[in-house]
Write a protein that holds these residues in place. Structure first.
Motif, PDB file in Angstrom:
ATOM      1  N   GLY A   9       0.822  -1.202   0.000  1.00  0.00           N
ATOM      2  CA  GLY A   9       0.000   0.000   0.000  1.00  0.00           C
ATOM      3  C   GLY A   9       0.855   1.250   0.000  1.00  0.00           C
ATOM      4  N   GLY A  10       0.219   2.389  -0.202  1.00  0.00           N
ATOM      5  CA  GLY A  10       0.942   3.647  -0.201  1.00  0.00           C
ATOM      6  C   GLY A  10       0.104   4.746  -0.792  1.00  0.00           C
ATOM      7  N   SER A  11       0.766   5.849  -1.105  1.00  0.00           N
ATOM      8  CA  SER A  11       0.101   6.999  -1.689  1.00  0.00           C
ATOM      9  C   SER A  11       0.490   7.123  -3.152  1.00  0.00           C
ATOM     10  CB  SER A  11       0.484   8.275  -0.935  1.00  0.00           C
ATOM     11  OG  SER A  11       0.052   8.225   0.402  1.00  0.00           O
ATOM     12  N   VAL A  12      -0.482   7.404  -3.983  1.00  0.00           N
ATOM     13  CA  VAL A  12      -0.245   7.498  -5.419  1.00  0.00           C
ATOM     14  C   VAL A  12      -1.188   8.537  -5.999  1.00  0.00           C
ATOM     15  CG1 VAL A  12      -1.875   5.644  -5.956  1.00  0.00           C
ATOM     16  CG2 VAL A  12       0.029   6.121  -7.519  1.00  0.00           C
ATOM     17  N   GLN A  13      -0.795   9.129  -7.097  1.00  0.00           N
ATOM     18  CA  GLN A  13      -1.675  10.078  -7.760  1.00  0.00           C
ATOM     19  C   GLN A  13      -2.673   9.344  -8.648  1.00  0.00           C
ATOM     20  OE1 GLN A  13       0.860  12.970  -9.753  1.00  0.00           O
ATOM     21  NE2 GLN A  13       0.670  14.343  -7.991  1.00  0.00           N
ATOM     22  N   ALA A  14      -3.777   9.988  -8.906  1.00  0.00           N
ATOM     23  CA  ALA A  14      -4.790   9.407  -9.777  1.00  0.00           C
ATOM     24  C   ALA A  14      -4.175   9.023 -11.117  1.00  0.00           C
ATOM     25  CB  ALA A  14      -5.927  10.397  -9.977  1.00  0.00           C
ATOM     26  N   GLY A  15      -4.573   7.839 -11.597  1.00  0.00           N
ATOM     27  CA  GLY A  15      -4.021   7.316 -12.831  1.00  0.00           C
ATOM     28  C   GLY A  15      -2.851   6.384 -12.623  1.00  0.00           C
ATOM     29  N   GLY A  16      -2.300   6.375 -11.411  1.00  0.00           N
ATOM     30  CA  GLY A  16      -1.166   5.526 -11.109  1.00  0.00           C
ATOM     31  C   GLY A  16      -1.566   4.095 -10.797  1.00  0.00           C
ATOM     32  N   SER A  17      -0.562   3.291 -10.461  1.00  0.00           N
ATOM     33  CA  SER A  17      -0.769   1.873 -10.188  1.00  0.00           C
ATOM     34  C   SER A  17      -0.089   1.476  -8.887  1.00  0.00           C
ATOM     35  CB  SER A  17      -0.195   1.012 -11.321  1.00  0.00           C
ATOM     36  OG  SER A  17      -0.824   1.285 -12.551  1.00  0.00           O
ATOM     37  N   LEU A  18      -0.637   0.461  -8.262  1.00  0.00           N
ATOM     38  CA  LEU A  18      -0.026  -0.166  -7.096  1.00  0.00           C
ATOM     39  C   LEU A  18      -0.252  -1.662  -7.188  1.00  0.00           C
ATOM     40  CD1 LEU A  18      -1.058   2.120  -4.070  1.00  0.00           C
ATOM     41  CD2 LEU A  18       1.255   1.766  -4.946  1.00  0.00           C
ATOM     42  N   ARG A  19       0.663  -2.413  -6.580  1.00  0.00           N
ATOM     43  CA  ARG A  19       0.486  -3.857  -6.495  1.00  0.00           C
ATOM     44  C   ARG A  19       0.540  -4.251  -5.024  1.00  0.00           C
ATOM     45  NH1 ARG A  19       4.358  -8.906  -8.189  1.00  0.00           N
ATOM     46  NH2 ARG A  19       2.727 -10.313  -8.954  1.00  0.00           N
ATOM     47  N   LEU A  20      -0.559  -4.768  -4.540  1.00  0.00           N
ATOM     48  CA  LEU A  20      -0.625  -5.243  -3.163  1.00  0.00           C
ATOM     49  C   LEU A  20      -0.243  -6.713  -3.103  1.00  0.00           C
ATOM     50  CD1 LEU A  20      -4.005  -3.650  -1.997  1.00  0.00           C
ATOM     51  CD2 LEU A  20      -1.718  -2.629  -2.076  1.00  0.00           C
ATOM     52  N   SER A  21       0.423  -7.090  -2.014  1.00  0.00           N
ATOM     53  CA  SER A  21       0.785  -8.483  -1.786  1.00  0.00           C
ATOM     54  C   SER A  21       0.248  -8.925  -0.438  1.00  0.00           C
ATOM     55  CB  SER A  21       2.304  -8.664  -1.799  1.00  0.00           C
ATOM     56  OG  SER A  21       2.855  -8.305  -3.039  1.00  0.00           O
ATOM     57  N   CYS A  22      -0.010 -10.202  -0.319  1.00  0.00           N
ATOM     58  CA  CYS A  22      -0.518 -10.772   0.934  1.00  0.00           C
ATOM     59  C   CYS A  22       0.127 -12.144   1.115  1.00  0.00           C
ATOM     60  CB  CYS A  22      -2.034 -10.878   0.869  1.00  0.00           C
ATOM     61  SG  CYS A  22      -2.778 -11.682   2.307  1.00  0.00           S
ATOM     62  N   GLU A  23       1.037 -12.230   2.084  1.00  0.00           N
ATOM     63  CA  GLU A  23       1.670 -13.506   2.383  1.00  0.00           C
ATOM     64  C   GLU A  23       0.732 -14.331   3.256  1.00  0.00           C
ATOM     65  OE1 GLU A  23       5.070 -12.608   0.202  1.00  0.00           O
ATOM     66  OE2 GLU A  23       4.579 -14.496   1.204  1.00  0.00           O
ATOM     67  N   VAL A  24       0.483 -15.557   2.850  1.00  0.00           N
ATOM     68  CA  VAL A  24      -0.471 -16.432   3.528  1.00  0.00           C
ATOM     69  C   VAL A  24       0.278 -17.554   4.226  1.00  0.00           C
ATOM     70  CG1 VAL A  24      -2.555 -17.818   3.248  1.00  0.00           C
ATOM     71  CG2 VAL A  24      -2.070 -15.943   1.647  1.00  0.00           C
ATOM     72  N   SER A  25      -0.064 -17.816   5.478  1.00  0.00           N
ATOM     73  CA  SER A  25       0.593 -18.893   6.203  1.00  0.00           C
ATOM     74  C   SER A  25      -0.312 -19.432   7.293  1.00  0.00           C
ATOM     75  CB  SER A  25       1.908 -18.384   6.830  1.00  0.00           C
ATOM     76  OG  SER A  25       1.639 -17.393   7.804  1.00  0.00           O
ATOM     77  N   GLY A  26       0.076 -20.558   7.867  1.00  0.00           N
ATOM     78  CA  GLY A  26      -0.550 -21.059   9.080  1.00  0.00           C
ATOM     79  C   GLY A  26      -1.850 -21.793   8.916  1.00  0.00           C
ATOM     80  N   TYR A  27      -2.271 -22.074   7.695  1.00  0.00           N
ATOM     81  CA  TYR A  27      -3.561 -22.737   7.573  1.00  0.00           C
ATOM     82  C   TYR A  27      -3.397 -24.243   7.694  1.00  0.00           C
ATOM     83  CZ  TYR A  27      -1.896 -22.631   2.725  1.00  0.00           C
ATOM     84  OH  TYR A  27      -1.140 -22.705   1.593  1.00  0.00           O
ATOM     85  N   ASN A  28      -4.390 -24.892   8.310  1.00  0.00           N
ATOM     86  CA  ASN A  28      -4.373 -26.333   8.473  1.00  0.00           C
ATOM     87  C   ASN A  28      -5.630 -26.971   7.897  1.00  0.00           C
ATOM     88  OD1 ASN A  28      -6.234 -25.475  10.281  1.00  0.00           O
ATOM     89  ND2 ASN A  28      -5.206 -26.246  12.100  1.00  0.00           N
ATOM     90  N   LEU A  85      -2.838  -8.181  -5.682  1.00  0.00           N
ATOM     91  CA  LEU A  85      -3.869  -7.353  -6.297  1.00  0.00           C
ATOM     92  C   LEU A  85      -3.165  -6.247  -7.069  1.00  0.00           C
ATOM     93  CD1 LEU A  85      -6.958  -6.904  -6.578  1.00  0.00           C
ATOM     94  CD2 LEU A  85      -6.724  -5.183  -4.769  1.00  0.00           C
ATOM     95  N   GLN A  86      -3.188  -6.350  -8.386  1.00  0.00           N
ATOM     96  CA  GLN A  86      -2.649  -5.304  -9.242  1.00  0.00           C
ATOM     97  C   GLN A  86      -3.749  -4.281  -9.483  1.00  0.00           C
ATOM     98  OE1 GLN A  86       0.513  -4.860 -10.591  1.00  0.00           O
ATOM     99  NE2 GLN A  86      -0.279  -2.882 -11.297  1.00  0.00           N
ATOM    100  N   MET A  87      -3.470  -3.033  -9.133  1.00  0.00           N
ATOM    101  CA  MET A  87      -4.473  -1.984  -9.268  1.00  0.00           C
ATOM    102  C   MET A  87      -3.950  -0.929 -10.239  1.00  0.00           C
ATOM    103  SD  MET A  87      -5.625  -1.585  -5.280  1.00  0.00           S
ATOM    104  CE  MET A  87      -4.068  -0.878  -4.782  1.00  0.00           C
ATOM    105  N   ASN A  88      -4.671  -0.724 -11.319  1.00  0.00           N
ATOM    106  CA  ASN A  88      -4.272   0.212 -12.366  1.00  0.00           C
ATOM    107  C   ASN A  88      -5.284   1.350 -12.483  1.00  0.00           C
ATOM    108  OD1 ASN A  88      -2.054  -1.510 -13.097  1.00  0.00           O
ATOM    109  ND2 ASN A  88      -3.484  -2.767 -14.263  1.00  0.00           N
ATOM    110  N   ASP A  89      -4.819   2.447 -13.082  1.00  0.00           N
ATOM    111  CA  ASP A  89      -5.688   3.607 -13.298  1.00  0.00           C
ATOM    112  C   ASP A  89      -6.446   3.952 -12.010  1.00  0.00           C
ATOM    113  OD1 ASP A  89      -8.543   4.418 -15.416  1.00  0.00           O
ATOM    114  OD2 ASP A  89      -6.931   5.690 -14.637  1.00  0.00           O
ATOM    115  N   LEU A  90      -5.705   4.102 -10.953  1.00  0.00           N
ATOM    116  CA  LEU A  90      -6.332   4.340  -9.658  1.00  0.00           C
ATOM    117  C   LEU A  90      -7.042   5.682  -9.608  1.00  0.00           C
ATOM    118  CD1 LEU A  90      -3.553   2.803  -7.438  1.00  0.00           C
ATOM    119  CD2 LEU A  90      -5.961   2.167  -7.356  1.00  0.00           C
TER     120      LEU A  90
END
Length: 129
Positions: A9-28, A85-90
């Motif tokens: 996450g972070g701050s971006v200007q309109a029209g920009g892109s961000l890529r969110l990541s989520c590390e998953v662990s611990g499931y049984n 989560l790839q987010m484009n044209d924010l």
């Protein structure tokens, strides 16, 4: 107990892109369905996208075409290891806390917030105009 660590996450200007990541662990248990959700200040948490173990995806109608959900799977278990989560044209209205989450469902992957039981801490996305 499934655990998530979101980042990107972070701050971006309109029209920009961000890529969110989520590390998953611990499931049984069989982790069949995971997803991204978001919550803006003063608003209810809403669905963004889900993905199942067959890489079938669903998107909120207003986000399809701009956001892309994907996952890397652990080689040994074939269950989710990292969710993206790839987010484009924010847009400014995309400003929210973004959460990854898991459902205990083992055969469906509904784009419904109430069907997800385990949640990460969230990562903030701020889009300025």
């Amino acid at each position: 107990q499934v655990q998530f660590v979101e980042s990107g996450g972070g701050s971006v200007q309109a029209g920009g892109s961000l890529r969110l990541s989520c590390e998953v662990s611990g499931y049984n248990y069989q982790l069949y369905c995971v997803g991204w959700f978001r919550q803006a200040p003063g608003k209810e948490r809403e669905e963004v996208a889900t993905i199942d173990n067959y890489d079938r995806t669903q998107y909120a109608r207003n986000l399809q075409g701009r956001f892309i959900i994907s996952q890397d799977k652990a080689k040994k278990t074939a269950y989710p290891k990292t969710l993206y989560l790839q987010m484009n044209d924010l847009k400014p209205e995309d400003t929210a806390m973004y959460y990854c989450a898991a459902s205990r469902s083992t055969n469906t992957c509904p784009l419904v917030t109430s069907r997800f039981q385990t949640w990460g801490q969230g990562t903030q996305v701020t889009v300025s105009s």
